[in-house]
Design a protein around this motif. Structure first.
Motif, PDB file in Angstrom:
ATOM      1  N   GLN A  62      25.632  44.443  52.270  1.00 44.38           N
ATOM      2  CA  GLN A  62      26.177  45.770  51.954  1.00 44.38           C
ATOM      3  C   GLN A  62      25.023  46.767  51.839  1.00 44.38           C
ATOM      4  O   GLN A  62      24.057  46.523  51.121  1.00 44.38           O
ATOM      5  N   THR A  63      25.168  47.865  52.552  1.00 47.07           N
ATOM      6  CA  THR A  63      24.144  48.917  52.536  1.00 47.07           C
ATOM      7  C   THR A  63      24.788  50.219  52.073  1.00 47.07           C
ATOM      8  O   THR A  63      25.843  50.604  52.571  1.00 47.07           O
ATOM      9  N   ALA A  92      16.446  43.184  50.535  1.00 47.49           N
ATOM     10  CA  ALA A  92      17.167  42.014  50.025  1.00 47.49           C
ATOM     11  C   ALA A  92      16.656  40.819  50.817  1.00 47.49           C
ATOM     12  O   ALA A  92      16.005  40.973  51.852  1.00 47.49           O
ATOM     13  N   GLY A 134      23.694  34.250  50.644  1.00 46.77           N
ATOM     14  CA  GLY A 134      22.271  34.474  50.394  1.00 46.77           C
ATOM     15  C   GLY A 134      21.414  33.240  50.605  1.00 46.77           C
ATOM     16  O   GLY A 134      20.204  33.346  50.767  1.00 46.77           O
ATOM     17  N   SER A 136      22.080  45.016  49.641  1.00 45.97           N
ATOM     18  CA  SER A 136      22.297  43.822  48.833  1.00 45.97           C
ATOM     19  C   SER A 136      23.057  42.790  49.649  1.00 45.97           C
ATOM     20  O   SER A 136      23.787  43.126  50.587  1.00 45.97           O
ATOM     21  N   THR A 150      20.257  51.558  48.998  1.00 48.11           N
ATOM     22  CA  THR A 150      20.237  50.181  48.485  1.00 48.11           C
ATOM     23  C   THR A 150      20.781  49.238  49.552  1.00 48.11           C
ATOM     24  O   THR A 150      21.597  49.618  50.391  1.00 48.11           O
ATOM     25  N   THR A 190      29.559  47.441  55.072  1.00 52.75           N
ATOM     26  CA  THR A 190      29.415  46.005  54.866  1.00 52.75           C
ATOM     27  C   THR A 190      29.440  45.326  56.230  1.00 52.75           C
ATOM     28  O   THR A 190      30.325  45.601  57.053  1.00 52.75           O
TER      29      THR A 190
END
Lengths: 134, 197
Positions: free
Chosen positions: B80-81, A23, B58, B53, B51, B166
């Motif tokens: 968050q993983t 990300a 951001g 995100s 994942t 998180t």
């Protein structure tokens, strides 16, 4: 079957295929242009303001040290003028102006202003020193 | 009259018997045959998953940089993983943040750059509990030497083979002792990469 097992094993134990996920975070930081004046020495009784400084005339005649600081975009490099006026800059007021050519967008320079003439012209008036960039 | 009715009734019964015989005749003439069992194999594979995100934050910004001082970015980055791995094959899950160039984490032009050593990160729930510069090495081939920051490392056991966590990542610029930055808008990108080891 044995080959399949051996493909997933090492001497130290099982080997897993490394997995990755990614990300991103964007960063934005702005550096604003800065033009400022800083008084040098307490004798001038200068109260710092940016970009102008109000100063009481020195009790004794003499020079007032000022440090001009600027940080400008390269495309805005031009002349820097240190302008000294009296009071609230009335129309037609005389002033002392010193001109400095900016060679570097980020720099500072010391200027010593002789305020004796200002004091004789207006003994109790404030002297306004203003840094102007053209 | 009665005779005709009886005759019709007999005719109907005879037809029904004939049909019944026709239907029953084949079964009565063959023995029952049962085929051998045919096996159908069922297979279902649960693949491992990983994942990462950014839930919020951001885009981080500083409206006006102050030279020679610490400049904090506005809000934390919420990361968050999620993973689903095989404990027998995966030893740990790690999260790394990095810039691609240690000499130019943020830049406003070729000559106006902020090094990654001037960018600091903190993850209270992770490894850099205090603000730490992005000067670390990569991990497992992930990250950039001299521009990375390891955020967390979780050892995988049975209970946490499927998990989600998180974390908040705080960011700031430490410009103390630095000469004034040139005027401009500095931009950069942090890569967050989760990796199984």
């Amino acid at each position: 079957m044995l080959a399949w097992i051996m493909a997933g094993m090492s001497a130290a134990g099982p080997i897993a295929a490394q997995q990755r996920a990614v990300a991103t975070v964007s960063l934005v930081a702005r550096k604003q242009a800065v033009v400022g004046l800083t008084p040098l020495g307490a004798d001038a009784q200068l109260a710092g303001l940016t970009p102008a400084i109000d100063a009481s005339p020195p009790a004794a005649s003499g020079a007032v040290g000022l440090m001009a600081i600027w940080n400008l975009p390269p495309e805005q490099i031009g002349d820097l003028r240190l302008r000294t006026t009296r009071g609230a800059l009335p129309a037609g007021a005389s002033y002392i102006e010193r001109r400095v050519v900016l060679l570097d967008p980020v720099a500072h320079a010391r200027h010593d202003l002789d305020l004796r003439s200002e004091r004789s012209a207006a003994s109790d008036a404030l002297v306004v020193v203003r840094l102007v960039v053209y | 009259m009665l005779t005709r009715a009886v005759s019709s009734w007999v005719t109907v019964v005879a037809c029904l018997l004939a049909v019944a015989l026709l239907v029953a005749a084949p079964r009565a003439s063959h023995a029952q045959i049962i085929s051998p069992d045919l096996g159908v194999s069922l297979g279902a594979r649960k693949n491992t998953a990983l994942t990462v995100s950014v839930l919020s934050g951001g885009v981080q910004s500083i409206a006006s940089i102050t030279d020679g001082a610490i400049n904090a970015f506005s809000s934390p980055v919420r990361v968050q993983t999620t993973w689903s791995v095989n404990p027998g094959l995966t030893g740990s899950v790690q999260l790394v943040a990095y810039f691609t160039d240690p000499t130019s984490a943020l830049a406003a032009g070729p000559s106006a750059r902020i090094a990654s050593s001037r960018v600091q990160g903190r993850m209270a729930t992770g490894l850099p509990a205090a603000f730490t510069a992005f000067t670390g090495v990569g991990i497992g081939g992930v990250g950039t030497a001299g521009a990375s920051l390891r955020l967390f490392s979780v050892n995988i056991t049975g209970p946490n083979r499927n998990a989600t966590r998180t974390d908040d990542l705080d960011l700031r610029l430490d410009l103390t002792g630095q000469p004034p930055l040139s005027v401009g808008t500095y931009t950069g990108m942090i890569y967050l990469r989760a990796v199984t080891m």
